[in-house]
Design an enzyme around this catalytic site. Structure first.
Site, PDB file in Angstrom:
ATOM      1  CB  SER A  71      25.606  -2.730 -43.923  1.00 55.94           C
ATOM      2  OG  SER A  71      24.917  -3.989 -44.082  1.00 55.94           O
ATOM      3  CG  ASP A  72      30.866  -5.710 -46.959  1.00 49.78           C
ATOM      4  OD1 ASP A  72      30.162  -6.647 -47.441  1.00 49.78           O
ATOM      5  OD2 ASP A  72      31.839  -5.327 -47.246  1.00 49.78           O
ATOM      6  CD1 TRP A  73      27.157 -11.387 -44.466  1.00 49.81           C
ATOM      7  CD2 TRP A  73      26.519 -11.705 -46.481  1.00 49.81           C
ATOM      8  NE1 TRP A  73      26.384 -12.558 -44.691  1.00 49.81           N
ATOM      9  CE2 TRP A  73      26.116 -12.786 -45.858  1.00 49.81           C
ATOM     10  CE3 TRP A  73      26.395 -11.781 -48.000  1.00 49.81           C
ATOM     11  CZ2 TRP A  73      25.486 -13.702 -46.441  1.00 49.81           C
ATOM     12  CZ3 TRP A  73      25.704 -12.603 -48.533  1.00 49.81           C
ATOM     13  CH2 TRP A  73      25.161 -13.806 -47.789  1.00 49.81           C
ATOM     14  N   GLY A  74      26.557  -8.354 -43.006  1.00 46.50           N
ATOM     15  CA  GLY A  74      26.462  -8.403 -41.658  1.00 46.50           C
ATOM     16  C   GLY A  74      27.153  -7.775 -40.984  1.00 46.50           C
ATOM     17  CB  SER A  75      29.168  -4.546 -41.561  1.00 49.05           C
ATOM     18  OG  SER A  75      28.412  -3.611 -42.172  1.00 49.05           O
TER      19      SER A  75
END
Length: 744
Positions: free
Chosen positions: A278-282
């Protein structure tokens, strides 16, 4: 000889297959020993607390979690001291599964290369691959296993801050560059000088509505397949180890939870064997999107959609075990994600030696390699685009400058700072100061020595309205033979979370240029930016404009090389420059309409009543100190079948006074089809070097692939009909034309 080559190929394939089989066995054996909690731990990535690249969630128990096998990967940890420290903790876990260390090594590690958009302006695939290889060499020597690059998003909207991180607006050019960057970063995965590449952001992040970061994307399946997916497919073909999800939704479904793009396309149709992060916190942001009710549902949606690793939201860690217990998520789904991650750890050799990337001698050697600086200087020069060099009263442009010039006034807020030359997404190394970055002032000093007197004035700040420095700038300009003005946007005005609605030159920098023009001195304008800017007065009134982007640690030397003609600029724009923000999105390969505006017709035409349709500077545009003549266009045939090819040849001559490089661009237009086609499409290019008076014949091949497109059924096919073929120096500077026909 044929028998020998076949034997060598068979042996190489057999060895590779055997190694792959061996790793598969090891992964399966390890998986059987793991508890569910340890498996979920491998799917969890946490950041180091220093220099986070997103909203930080402090985990006070990070070290304890690593020892317990609850964390499989770390990001924002760099340097052999810190990576070794965390790896030693992982070696205290029950199964001693090593950590993966990831970092945003976007355009260099210590040696910083031009921002990716600038490198794309070089149109030099070998140079781009080489810069990624050097970045991998330095990063891997500093304990890094994995870079979150390349970003291969096609971007047609320069308001989007992350336009600086990709290759621009064109799918064909972007696809070629995506392949080159993956090859550069990874080499042969497992070699000490390689790092895992991560193709991002999957998918269509560059189409964010309004150019606003993290925004929605609304596009047709046809546009998705034809424009935005091909660069990602190229990274799979190049062997990319990992993919990263996009923050955006695609037609209402967030990419992180989008089964269609992850399971159906990436892991299904394309047979991708790596893992998706995932991207950061997505994953947690699925709740904010309004797609998931809570973190538990978000974890369910993401893991079942094909997102293998959770970056920094802890939704997998906190919810997957319960979801498995409730039989909502199968253990097979968990195992598939874990196996993908473990496989990469085996391929990197971390199970054989967890510290193989933590060698001080190798780190010291890699970070002090003068050859890296030489290459960075060369690539930076290749990335510079000469936008204008109008003839003076002497009949030639101001550039290149003579080394016998007695006095130069170097003016502007970009002249003496160092850090700004790195651009956004440069690695921040705590233990290394900025002395290795060559400022633009130092670059000029290095070039002219004591033979030329250099005068300096800041003139004004990048932003603000204070004109107190104008007079000093005018005073030194009046004392000089030539004035060089270095202006632009701040390095951190482009990048993640740096979308801008106003792309004009910030502050009063253009006012400074207007005042300097009144001196009557020859003026060279350098524009430093991470995206296309709007600078109409300067473009219309200044004789010489050089777009320098952000060029990295050798920026000063590279700029001086170009200004004085030691390198003849050869860069070509990988993205269209608008006249005003009101034209955006603007891109060269648009569709025609039933009422096209010909020669800027406005009445009842597809046009603006207050603005021209044409861009300020078109895609593929860039000048040289020399001139090139295009001639003798030949096609091997004018009719071809789908299983056939046409060979195209053209003569390119250097008709000027300097050795130079030209990017010869081939465009095609499908004149009629079952779906309307763009007015022209880049389908090939070659960058060639020619001495004064030299002529070279270059050849292109037209095949069925170049004529195919996604039809209404999303089938990639060609259709019979007529095609225009165009060869030129840019999308708006077509020098030669021909046509051919695709027949049954």
């Amino acid at each position: 000889m044929k028998f020998l080559l076949k034997t060598i190929f068979f042996l190489a394939f057999s060895i590779s297959f055997s190694q792959s089989k061996s790793i598969d066995i090891k992964v399966e054996q390890l998986l059987k020993k793991m508890t569910l909690e340890e498996k979920i731990g491998q799917l969890n990535q946490n950041t180091d607390d220093w220099n986070p690249t997103g909203p930080l969630i402090v985990n006070a128990n990070k070290e304890t979690d690593i020892k317990a096998g609850m964390i499989g990967s770390m990001l924002n940890v760099n340097g052999i001291v810190r990576t070794r420290k965390y790896q030693e903790l992982a070696m205290q876990s029950r199964l001693k599964i090593p950590l993966l260390f990831g970092l945003d090594v976007i355009h260099g590690y210590k040696t910083t290369f031009p921002i990716p958009l600038a490198e794309a302006a070089s149109w030099d695939l070998l140079a781009i691959e080489q810069s990624a290889r050097i970045a991998a060499t330095e990063a891997s020597a500093s304990g890094i296993h994995w870079t979150f690059a390349p970003m291969v998003d096609i971007a047609r909207d320069p308001r989007w801050g992350r336009v600086m991180e990709g290759a621009g607006e064109d799918t064909y050019l972007g696809t070629k560059i995506a392949f080159a960057r993956v090859k550069g970063f990874q080499g042969k995965l497992g070699d000490l000088n390689s790092v895992m590449a991560c193709a991002k952001h999957f998918a269509a992040y560059g189409a964010a509505v309004g150019g606003r970061e993290y925004n929605s994307v609304d596009l047709s399946d046809r546009t998705l397949w034809e424009v935005y997916l091909p660069p990602f497919k190229a990274t799979v073909d190049a062997g990319a180890a990992t993919f990263m999800n996009a923050f955006n939704d695609i037609n209402g479904i967030p990419a992180t939870a989008n089964k269609h793009i992850q399971r159906d396309i990436l892991k299904g149709k394309w047979n991708f064997k790596g893992f998706v992060i995932s991207d950061w916190g997505s994953i947690a942001e699925l709740v904010t999107h309004g797609y998931s009710k809570n973190d538990k549902e978000a974890a369910y949606s993401a893991i079942t959609a094909g997102s293998d690793m959770d970056m920094e939201s802890n939704t997998y860690r906190n919810n997957l075990a319960q979801l498995v217990k409730e039989k909502k998520v199968s253990i097979a789904t968990i195992d598939d994600a874990v196996k993908r991650i473990l496989r990469k750890k085996f391929e990197l050799g971390l199970f054989d030696d967890p510290y193989r990337y933590c060698n001080k001698d190798r780190q010291d050697a890699a970070l002090s390699n003068s050859e890296h600086s030489r290459v960075a200087r060369e690539i930076a020069a290749k990335s510079i685009v000469l936008l204008k060099n109008s003839p003076s009263t002497l009949g030639q442009g101001i550039l290149p400058l003579s080394k016998q010039t007695k006095t130069i006034a170097f003016i502007g807020p970009m002249v003496k700072p160092k850090r700004i030359n790195h651009g956004f997404w440069a690695v921040n190394l705590k233990e290394i100061d900025s002395t290795y970055i060559v400022s633009q002032w130092e670059g000029l000093e290095n070039k002219v020595g004591k033979s030329t007197k250099l005068l300096y004035a800041k003139g004004c700040d990048i932003e603000g309205t204070n004109k107190a420095g104008f007079q000093e700038a005018l005073d030194i300009a009046n004392q000089s033979d030539v004035v060089i003005v270095s202006i632009g946007e701040r390095f951190d005005m482009s990048g993640e979370s740096k979308s801008r609605s106003n792309l004009h030159l910030p502050g009063i920098q253009e006012d400074l240029i207007k005042e300097l023009q009144k001196t009557g001195k020859p003026i060279v304008v350098l524009i430093n930016a991470g995206r296309p800017l709007v600078f109409n007065w300067t473009a219309d009134n200044m004789p010489t404009i050089v777009y320098t982007w952000w060029l990295g640690s050798e920026a000063g030397n590279a700029i001086a090389d170009v200004l004085f003609g030691d390198y003849n600029p050869s860069g070509k724009l990988p993205i269209t420059f608008p006249r005003e923000e009101g034209q955006i999105p603007i891109y060269y390969n648009h569709f025609n309409t039933g009422r096209p505006s010909i020669n800027e017709e406005k009445l009842y035409k597809s046009s603006y009543i207050d603005l021209q349709n044409t861009p300020k500077f078109p895609f593929g545009y860039g000048l040289s100190y020399t001139t090139f003549n295009y001639s003798n266009l030949k096609l091997s045939k004018t009719k071809m079948k789908a299983d056939d090819t046409i060979e195209v040849s053209v003569d390119i001559s250097n008709t000027g006074k300097y050795l130079g490089e030209e990017v010869v661009q081939l465009y095609i237009h499908d004149k009629y089809a079952s779906l309307i086609r763009p007015i022209l499409e880049l389908k090939d290019f070659q960058k060639i070097k020619l001495g004064v008076g030299e002529t070279k014949t270059i050849k292109f091949v037209i095949d069925n692939q170049k004529l195919s497109f996604y039809n209404e059924k999303l089938q990639f096919k060609s259709e019979e009909g007529e095609f225009d073929l165009m060869i030129g120096a840019s999308s708006a500077d077509i020098r030669l034309n021909s046509s051919f026909e695709l027949v049954k």
